[in-house]
Design an enzyme around this catalytic site. Structure first.
Site, short mmCIF file in Angstrom:
data_model
loop_
_atom_site.label_atom_id
_atom_site.label_comp_id
_atom_site.label_asym_id
_atom_site.label_seq_id
_atom_site.Cartn_x
_atom_site.Cartn_y
_atom_site.Cartn_z
N ASP A 240 10.56 22.08 -0.75
CA ASP A 240 9.15 21.68 -0.79
C ASP A 240 8.90 20.87 -2.07
O ASP A 240 9.04 21.41 -3.17
CB ASP A 240 8.31 22.96 -0.77
CG ASP A 240 6.83 22.67 -0.70
OD1 ASP A 240 6.44 21.50 -0.90
OD2 ASP A 240 6.08 23.61 -0.43
N ASN B 187 1.88 20.07 6.20
CA ASN B 187 1.82 18.82 6.98
C ASN B 187 1.24 17.67 6.14
O ASN B 187 0.49 16.84 6.65
CB ASN B 187 1.04 19.01 8.29
CG ASN B 187 1.16 17.83 9.27
OD1 ASN B 187 0.24 17.54 10.00
ND2 ASN B 187 2.29 17.15 9.29
N CYS C 64 3.54 16.64 3.21
CA CYS C 64 4.70 16.10 2.48
C CYS C 64 5.91 15.93 3.39
O CYS C 64 6.21 14.82 3.85
CB CYS C 64 5.07 17.00 1.30
SG CYS C 64 3.77 17.16 0.06
N ARG C 65 6.63 17.02 3.67
CA ARG C 65 7.92 16.91 4.36
C ARG C 65 7.80 16.48 5.82
O ARG C 65 8.48 15.54 6.25
CB ARG C 65 8.68 18.25 4.27
CG ARG C 65 9.12 18.58 2.87
CD ARG C 65 9.52 20.03 2.75
NE ARG C 65 8.37 20.92 2.93
CZ ARG C 65 8.42 22.23 2.99
NH1 ARG C 65 9.60 22.84 2.90
NH2 ARG C 65 7.33 22.96 3.14
N SER C 66 6.96 17.16 6.60
CA SER C 66 6.91 16.81 8.04
C SER C 66 6.31 15.43 8.29
O SER C 66 6.78 14.73 9.21
CB SER C 66 6.25 17.91 8.89
OG SER C 66 4.92 18.14 8.50
N CYS D 127 6.18 21.55 8.82
CA CYS D 127 6.35 22.15 7.49
C CYS D 127 5.14 23.04 7.22
O CYS D 127 4.41 23.39 8.15
CB CYS D 127 6.56 21.09 6.42
SG CYS D 127 5.18 19.95 6.19
#
Ligand code: 4NP
Length: 150
Positions: free
Chosen positions: A119, A6, A8-10, A3
């Site tokens: 996001d 690096n 939150c999402r990934s 993401c």
């Protein structure tokens, strides 16, 4: 798993897949990275940690890092969270083999209309993280269906 930051999402995608891979005793190496180095060396965002903990998954072993060209060789598959990540990773790509490894993670879920994982960093609070969790839970199930040949 890639993401922007690096944090939150990934890291959530990494944690989910790592957890499922361990449950199935698969010998896979999972990692995550950001297209930026804004948060290099940091733990995942506290809201991402809390959301994952709520679902019984610890992600506090992770530290943010930036993706490198070597990652495109070392890993078999590179999953990105949104179109901006896809564009940024494609800037690193030099060969067709490398290009073929990179895809949007939500492309794994055919029935999913929204192909970008939103996001959650700038809002709307915890709900954004739970939504990301639900999307990535589905995507990682599909990933295992597709690549776990056992
Ligand atoms: P991520 O979220 O890409 O899911 O880790 C973000 C984290 C930090 C920033 C943007 C997005 N930032 O601009 O600092």
């Amino acid at each position: 798993m890639v993401c922007l930051g690096n944090i939150c999402r990934s890291p959530m995608a990494h944690g989910l897949l790592q957890h499922k891979v361990e449950e199935r005793k698969l010998d896979w190496e999972i990692d995550s990275a950001g297209t930026s180095g804004y948060h290099k060396g940091e733990l995942p965002d506290r809201r991402a940690i809390a959301c994952m903990k709520h679902h019984g998954i610890d992600i506090t072993y992770q530290k943010s890092r930036q993706i490198t060209y070597e990652d495109l060789h070392y890993y078999d598959q590179i999953f990105v969270m949104d179109d901006a990540n896809l564009n940024d990773v494609m800037l690193l790509v030099k060969t067709n083999t490398e290009m073929a490894k990179v895809s949007l993670i939500m492309d794994l879920v055919e029935e999913q209309k929204l192909k970008e994982v939103p996001d959650p960093y700038f809002g709307p609070g915890d709900k954004g993280f739970e939504r990301v969790y639900q999307m990535l839970d589905k995507a990682t199930d599909k990933l295992l269906e597709k690549y776990d040949s056992k």
